[in-house]
Write an enzyme that holds these catalytic residues in place. Structure first.
Site, PDB file in Angstrom:
ATOM      1  N   TYR A   1       0.834  -1.200   0.000  1.00  0.00           N
ATOM      2  CA  TYR A   1       0.000   0.000   0.000  1.00  0.00           C
ATOM      3  C   TYR A   1       0.870   1.253   0.000  1.00  0.00           C
ATOM      4  CZ  TYR A   1      -2.925   3.794   1.627  1.00  0.00           C
ATOM      5  OH  TYR A   1      -3.549   5.014   1.743  1.00  0.00           O
TER       6      TYR A   1
ATOM      7  N   ARG B   1       2.143   8.360  12.934  1.00  0.00           N
ATOM      8  CA  ARG B   1       1.833   9.597  13.662  1.00  0.00           C
ATOM      9  C   ARG B   1       0.336   9.891  13.670  1.00  0.00           C
ATOM     10  NH1 ARG B   1       3.278  14.482  10.195  1.00  0.00           N
ATOM     11  NH2 ARG B   1       1.392  13.631   9.218  1.00  0.00           N
TER      12      ARG B   1
ATOM     13  N   ARG C   1     -10.616   5.812   9.131  1.00  0.00           N
ATOM     14  CA  ARG C   1      -9.607   5.194   8.257  1.00  0.00           C
ATOM     15  C   ARG C   1      -8.682   4.306   9.091  1.00  0.00           C
ATOM     16  NH1 ARG C   1      -8.957  10.869   6.270  1.00  0.00           N
ATOM     17  NH2 ARG C   1      -7.141  10.909   7.646  1.00  0.00           N
TER      18      ARG C   1
ATOM     19  N   PHE D   1      15.628  19.117  -1.556  1.00  0.00           N
ATOM     20  CA  PHE D   1      14.263  18.677  -1.804  1.00  0.00           C
ATOM     21  C   PHE D   1      14.018  17.292  -1.202  1.00  0.00           C
ATOM     22  CE2 PHE D   1      11.104  16.524  -4.463  1.00  0.00           C
ATOM     23  CZ  PHE D   1      10.089  17.470  -4.574  1.00  0.00           C
TER      24      PHE D   1
END
Length: 422
Positions: free
Chosen positions: A176, A223, A233, A293
């Protein structure tokens, strides 16, 4: 007075927030004309950046710091995936409509007039304005188009797969996370290499790129336990939590707090296994804008896991790193030595908190040892920014005199801080 005590407890945060606001952020997020350089189409790029800002304001600033045409490609990549994600999240779309939409979404990139105007999601603008996004996509070089279309297709198929099933095994958890985040890491890596700012190996080594995404996604899932529970969920793998409770929601009950924390620690240990791959990946990057980044979200993630480890608050509210702490990480994580030192620091924090009675304690110690080895290959720990007592004393005095001003300043920095979600 609570805010004052917060600042006094971490005086270095004040210094770093001031340093960041007074120009330090330009080292990692220089303010740039979003339509300059890289052969970007003017109006389209302005729309693209505006679209990212609307969805994730802080991420827009990070994208704008990328060099050359890569900036535009990543911006469009983000908007395409945000549109796909909006379809997945929209519970008003029936499954018999949503599944084929996800499977076919990548094909809409080549259909100039396609848009979706029936979404009820907060980010529905990216679906309503999709003709502009797809136009900018088609204006990209073919090498970028191929990457974005391929990742969009694979992600749509993966999202559809998990619409009607829950995450049961740890293998499925990895699967997932691969679909929703690992593919993002793979796609970005291929864009980095396609831009020639990075070597081909960065885009070719999909295992390392996947780990970059999995580490961030697992951190967010860990978290956000309570938030996800409140919204109905479930992303924690049943294989793990079922050893501690009959239902995942049971972990939030006060009487189950001890086993809940043990479950939490096991999942954090699982996520930490990706850190050596993260360090290997970052060590290959040579362009400064790409390094920043990629590195900043990773050090934010390790700091978040250190804050969550063995912390009952995960089941009671929100666990976040301090803004001043985040600012320090953003300004420090601009070279490989500093990143290794940051990773070392936070796994040491985790190590110091490992309960001897925790069922995962041995595994946690082992993964910490592997991260230590990756962080410190035979040398002293890389130096971080350390401030002399006089700086800290001045900072404490400044906190006592102007804590209200700093409260306002703290809010202002949110424009530059990562949003914390993927």
């Amino acid at each position: 007075m609570e805010l004052l005590r917060k600042w006094l407890g971490h005086p270095e945060d004040i210094y770093n927030l001031l340093r960041f606001k007074m120009g330090g952020y330009r080292a990692v997020m220089p303010r740039m004309d979003p339509v300059s350089g890289g052969g970007c189409a003017g109006g389209g790029m302005r729309f693209a950046v505006a679209g990212v800002r609307c969805s994730r304001r802080s991420f827009a600033a990070v994208i704008q710091a990328l060099d050359g045409e890569l900036r535009h490609a990543v911006c469009i990549f983000y908007l395409v995936l945000r549109a796909l994600d909006t379809v997945e999240d929209d519970m008003s779309i029936p499954l018999d409509v949503k599944v084929p939409m996800l499977h076919e979404f990548h094909s809409h990139l080549y259909q100039p007039d396609w848009k979706y105007t029936e979404s009820k999601e907060k980010d529905r603008q990216v679906l309503e304005d999709f003709p502009t996004i797809s136009m900018e996509f088609r204006n990209l070089s073919k090498v970028y188009q191929d990457v974005i279309s391929d990742i969009c297709h694979k992600m749509g198929v993966g999202m559809a797969e998990f619409l009607e099933k829950k995450v049961d095994s740890q293998h499925e958890w990895d699967k997932y996370c691969h679909y929703v985040a690992g593919l993002v890491g793979i796609g970005l890596s291929r864009l980095f290499s396609a831009s020639e700012l990075e070597d081909p190996i960065v885009g070719q080594d999909t295992e390392l790129a996947n780990s970059m995404g999995l580490f961030l996604q697992k951190t967010n899932i860990i978290r956000d336990y309570l938030e996800d529970q409140l919204e109905g969920r479930e992303f924690w793998p049943r294989e793990v939590w079922s050893r501690y409770a009959e239902k995942l929601s049971d972990l939030a009950k006060p009487e189950n707090i001890n086993v809940a924390v043990q479950c939490l620690n096991e999942l954090i240990t699982n996520a930490l296994h990706h850190v050596p791959d993260v360090l290997t990946y970052l060590s290959r990057l040579k362009n400064q804008s790409v390094f920043n980044f990629c590195a900043i979200p990773q050090v934010m993630a390790i700091a978040t896991l250190a804050a969550c480890y063995n912390n009952q608050q995960v089941f009671r509210g929100v666990v976040k790193i301090r803004k001043g702490q985040a600012v320090t990480l953003m300004m420090d994580a601009t070279n490989m030595q500093a990143v290794k030192a940051i990773m070392y620091q936070y796994v040491e924090e985790i190590y110091q908190k490992i309960p001897s009675t925790d069922p995962s304690s041995n595994k946690t110690q082992q993964v910490v040892a592997s991260i230590r080895a990756a962080s410190l290959p035979g040398g002293p720990m890389a130096s971080r920014h350390h401030y002399s007592p006089i700086y800290l004393s001045c900072a404490m005095l400044l906190a006592a005199l102007s804590w209200q001003y700093l409260s306002t300043l703290s809010k202002a920095t949110e424009e530059y801080l990562p949003a914390g979600d993927n």
